[in-house]
Motif scaffolding. Structure first.
Motif, PDB file in Angstrom:
ATOM      1  N   UNK A 130       0.835  -1.213   0.000  1.00  0.00           N
ATOM      2  CA  UNK A 130       0.000   0.000   0.000  1.00  0.00           C
ATOM      3  C   UNK A 130       0.863   1.255   0.000  1.00  0.00           C
ATOM      4  N   UNK A 131       1.951   1.226   0.754  1.00  0.00           N
ATOM      5  CA  UNK A 131       2.860   2.375   0.755  1.00  0.00           C
ATOM      6  C   UNK A 131       3.498   2.550  -0.623  1.00  0.00           C
ATOM      7  N   UNK A 132       3.944   1.454  -1.217  1.00  0.00           N
ATOM      8  CA  UNK A 132       4.569   1.534  -2.550  1.00  0.00           C
ATOM      9  C   UNK A 132       3.593   2.109  -3.579  1.00  0.00           C
ATOM     10  N   UNK A 133       2.313   1.787  -3.463  1.00  0.00           N
ATOM     11  CA  UNK A 133       1.313   2.223  -4.442  1.00  0.00           C
ATOM     12  C   UNK A 133       0.760   3.619  -4.147  1.00  0.00           C
ATOM     13  N   UNK A 137       2.663  11.507   0.439  1.00  0.00           N
ATOM     14  CA  UNK A 137       4.018  11.507   0.990  1.00  0.00           C
ATOM     15  C   UNK A 137       4.074  10.795   2.337  1.00  0.00           C
ATOM     16  N   UNK A 138       5.153  10.054   2.567  1.00  0.00           N
ATOM     17  CA  UNK A 138       5.378   9.379   3.841  1.00  0.00           C
ATOM     18  C   UNK A 138       6.875   9.340   4.108  1.00  0.00           C
ATOM     19  N   UNK A 142      12.055   5.113   2.407  1.00  0.00           N
ATOM     20  CA  UNK A 142      12.495   3.720   2.273  1.00  0.00           C
ATOM     21  C   UNK A 142      11.642   2.744   3.077  1.00  0.00           C
ATOM     22  N   UNK A 143      10.598   3.224   3.741  1.00  0.00           N
ATOM     23  CA  UNK A 143       9.810   2.381   4.640  1.00  0.00           C
ATOM     24  C   UNK A 143       9.232   1.115   3.988  1.00  0.00           C
ATOM     25  N   UNK A 144       8.678   1.177   2.774  1.00  0.00           N
ATOM     26  CA  UNK A 144       8.137  -0.068   2.207  1.00  0.00           C
ATOM     27  C   UNK A 144       9.188  -1.172   2.085  1.00  0.00           C
ATOM     28  N   UNK A 145      10.391  -0.815   1.644  1.00  0.00           N
ATOM     29  CA  UNK A 145      11.442  -1.821   1.520  1.00  0.00           C
ATOM     30  C   UNK A 145      11.933  -2.293   2.879  1.00  0.00           C
TER      31      UNK A 145
END
Length: 157
Positions: A130-133, A137-138, A142-145
């Motif tokens: 969901x973050x990657x898509x 802004x967040x 690098x949080x999704x990885x």
């Protein structure tokens, strides 16, 4: 490059993840730029004399109502340095990220301080996908990885 006017700050953040490896994020804004909304992890600046783990658990309790001891966090899983404006000041923040797994948690924001009550308007549990898509802004970017790596997710080459 470090801005010469940046105020140095130490911080600790908690990647609070549930049984499905969703991470809790808060949505807030900069009071000086209320139109700029962004998602961020639980945590914040250290108080005088606090270790990163002590600050992380204090912030976790204040921002979510979840109380644990510093030993529950283990060692940091990520460190970074960021520079950002907030409320008319520029900061250079060195921060440690800890991970804490829970089956689930009902967020209680009763411990918010005045600035948090004025600037944080939502919370949500996010998956790495969901973050990657998301086009919202967040931070950290690098949080999704990071969540994917912590969960053992197979990352695309």
């Amino acid at each position: 490059m470090t801005r010469p006017d940046a105020t140095p700050r130490r911080a600790a953040r908690v990647l609070l993840v549930d049984a499905s490896w969703r991470v809790l994020m808060l949505r807030g804004c900069d009071p000086a730029r209320p139109h700029h909304r962004y998602w961020f992890t639980v945590g914040g600046g250290l108080d005088s004399g606090e270790t990163p783990a002590q600050g992380a658990v204090r912030e976790l309790f204040e921002e979510t109502g979840l109380r644990v001891g510093p030993e529950a966090l283990g060692e940091p899983v990520h460190r970074d340095v960021v520079e950002f404006p907030f409320d008319g000041r520029w900061y250079r923040q060195e921060q440690d990220y800890f991970v804490l797994r829970v089956d689930s948690w009902e967020v209680d924001v009763a411990g918010f301080n005045e600035i948090e009550r004025a600037t944080v308007d939502a919370h949500r549990w996010w998956t790495a996908d969901e973050l990657r898509a998301s086009d919202e802004p967040f931070y950290p970017p690098s949080l999704p990885d990071l969540i994917g790596a912590l969960s053992g997710e197979e990352l695309p080459c």
